[in-house]
Write a protein that holds these residues in place. Sequence first.
Motif, short mmCIF file in Angstrom:
data_model
loop_
_atom_site.label_atom_id
_atom_site.label_comp_id
_atom_site.label_asym_id
_atom_site.label_seq_id
_atom_site.Cartn_x
_atom_site.Cartn_y
_atom_site.Cartn_z
N PHE A 15 0.90 -1.14 0.08
CA PHE A 15 -0.07 -0.05 0.09
C PHE A 15 1.13 1.19 -0.09
CE2 PHE A 15 -3.33 2.66 2.42
CZ PHE A 15 -4.01 3.12 1.25
N GLY A 16 0.75 2.09 -1.09
CA GLY A 16 1.58 3.34 -0.97
C GLY A 16 0.84 4.44 -1.93
N MET A 17 1.18 5.40 -1.69
CA MET A 17 0.59 6.79 -2.29
C MET A 17 1.46 8.19 -2.33
SD MET A 17 -3.44 8.21 -1.04
CE MET A 17 -4.28 9.29 -1.84
N HIS A 18 1.30 8.74 -3.29
CA HIS A 18 2.08 9.86 -3.65
C HIS A 18 1.28 10.96 -4.21
CE1 HIS A 18 6.32 11.52 -4.08
NE2 HIS A 18 5.69 12.27 -5.10
N LEU A 19 1.46 12.08 -3.97
CA LEU A 19 1.00 13.26 -4.37
C LEU A 19 1.92 14.22 -4.88
CD1 LEU A 19 -2.41 14.96 -3.30
CD2 LEU A 19 -0.20 16.26 -3.56
N CYS A 20 1.79 14.79 -6.10
CA CYS A 20 2.87 15.94 -6.58
C CYS A 20 1.60 17.20 -6.54
CB CYS A 20 3.18 15.40 -7.85
SG CYS A 20 4.33 14.13 -7.80
N SER A 21 2.24 18.30 -6.22
CA SER A 21 1.45 19.40 -6.58
C SER A 21 1.80 20.22 -7.58
CB SER A 21 1.60 20.41 -5.17
OG SER A 21 2.80 21.24 -5.13
N VAL A 22 1.29 21.31 -8.24
CA VAL A 22 1.82 22.02 -9.48
C VAL A 22 2.68 22.80 -9.11
CG1 VAL A 22 -0.35 21.63 -10.69
CG2 VAL A 22 -0.03 23.55 -9.13
N ILE A 23 3.13 22.99 -7.86
CA ILE A 23 4.19 23.87 -7.39
C ILE A 23 5.48 23.31 -7.04
CG2 ILE A 23 2.61 25.88 -6.69
CD1 ILE A 23 3.19 25.07 -3.73
N GLY A 24 5.39 21.91 -7.25
CA GLY A 24 6.63 21.21 -7.26
C GLY A 24 6.81 20.37 -5.85
N ASP A 25 5.74 20.49 -4.78
CA ASP A 25 5.83 19.64 -3.59
C ASP A 25 5.61 18.19 -3.77
OD1 ASP A 25 6.71 22.05 -2.16
OD2 ASP A 25 4.75 22.74 -1.95
N ASP A 26 6.11 17.33 -3.01
CA ASP A 26 5.79 15.88 -3.13
C ASP A 26 5.50 15.43 -1.68
OD1 ASP A 26 6.68 14.43 -5.92
OD2 ASP A 26 7.96 16.54 -5.05
N PHE A 27 4.39 14.52 -1.58
CA PHE A 27 3.91 14.15 -0.33
C PHE A 27 3.68 12.53 -0.41
CE2 PHE A 27 2.55 18.35 -1.16
CZ PHE A 27 2.95 18.91 0.00
N SER A 28 3.81 11.67 0.49
CA SER A 28 3.94 10.25 0.36
C SER A 28 3.49 9.24 1.65
CB SER A 28 4.92 9.67 -0.66
OG SER A 28 6.20 10.01 0.19
N PHE A 29 3.18 8.28 1.63
CA PHE A 29 3.42 7.39 2.55
C PHE A 29 3.58 5.89 1.75
CE2 PHE A 29 -1.42 6.99 2.06
CZ PHE A 29 -1.53 5.94 1.93
N GLY A 30 4.10 4.78 2.82
CA GLY A 30 3.88 3.35 2.51
C GLY A 30 4.94 3.12 1.29
N ASP A 31 4.45 2.29 0.72
CA ASP A 31 5.21 1.53 -0.64
C ASP A 31 5.30 2.51 -1.89
OD1 ASP A 31 5.94 -0.68 0.86
OD2 ASP A 31 3.57 -1.25 0.79
N SER A 32 5.39 3.79 -1.70
CA SER A 32 5.23 4.70 -2.66
C SER A 32 6.43 4.74 -3.76
CB SER A 32 4.87 6.14 -2.12
OG SER A 32 6.06 6.54 -1.25
N THR A 33 7.42 3.92 -3.31
CA THR A 33 8.75 4.00 -4.15
C THR A 33 9.09 2.73 -4.81
OG1 THR A 33 10.16 3.93 -2.52
CG2 THR A 33 9.92 6.08 -2.94
N GLU A 34 8.05 1.77 -4.55
CA GLU A 34 8.52 0.49 -5.11
C GLU A 34 7.55 0.44 -6.56
OE1 GLU A 34 7.20 -4.27 -4.06
OE2 GLU A 34 7.45 -2.81 -2.39
N ARG A 35 8.14 -0.06 -7.35
CA ARG A 35 7.76 -0.37 -8.89
C ARG A 35 6.68 -1.60 -8.78
NH1 ARG A 35 12.56 1.40 -12.77
NH2 ARG A 35 12.45 3.76 -12.55
#
Length: 304
Positions: A38-58
């Motif tokens: 379970f992973g989640m990642h959010l990118c904002s249009v101003i370039g900020d990044d937010f995430s949790f969990g397995d968000s970097t696993e392909r």
Amino acid sequence: MDYQGILDQIQDKIDCKKLPGNVATYIPELAKVSPNKFGMHLCSVIGDDFSFGDSTERFSIQSISKVLSLSLALLYEDENLWKRVDVEPSGDPFNSLVQLEYENGIPRNPLINSGALVVCDTLISNLKDPKKEYIEFVRKVAGNQTINYNKKVAESEKEQGFNNAAMVNLMKSYGNIRNDVNEVLDLYFYSCSVSMSCQELANTFMVYANHGCLQETGEQILSVKRTKRINALMQTCGFYDEAGEFSFRVGLPGKSGVGGGIVAIYPNMYSVAVWSPKLNEKGNSTAGMSALELLTDMTGSSIF
């Protein structure tokens, strides 16, 4: 907006182990993935990044790739594509042969299997080396040269791809496939096998939240008109025969895949990707649907 705080709350509220659903077993390689990822990642249009969990696993993005295939095809086919693929929600399973036969080999939309097969056929007609040029396009949009096909997944799909083979042959009989059916299937299976993480997917789909412009370079890779149409198709057709449910619960354009990924965009604001392999009966991630519903409820943000 405290996006990281909201994502942390989403992670706390959703327990994947208790949610219903099963991993996709009809593709043997996907059946090997842990159902509790379970992973989640959010990118904002101003370039900020937010995430949790397995968000970097392909993981295998599967049908999410259909949006990228469509985007590339429109650069070559433009309006001509819509003579071969419709733009209506399917209302039927993503691999329906009955609907395809009833409508004389014209797929309902480019985000179901039959429509994506026609899109792959157009890419073969327009590209000298379709697999190479397709992955180069994906890498450019993603701003990441390490993204690649997962050959094991592609070959696993090919071994079990009888329904897709039936569809492409049926469309060939109606004259809506112009190249060798095996070439079309090969490109289709490989495009579905592309592996990305939530972080990479969210970055890739920023182009659709940013009116067709690449965030890092500012290059207008898709016209505003094409981006608008692709977003409209994601809104109405991005979740197989559950697109209405996703619009009702989440209210964002998006696309799901049977690898358990979902990506969605809020124009001018953010792109967000979530991954959880347990699927509901419609083929969409159970936790992913819930996570994105919580996101738009808690932020008060949707296109409606």
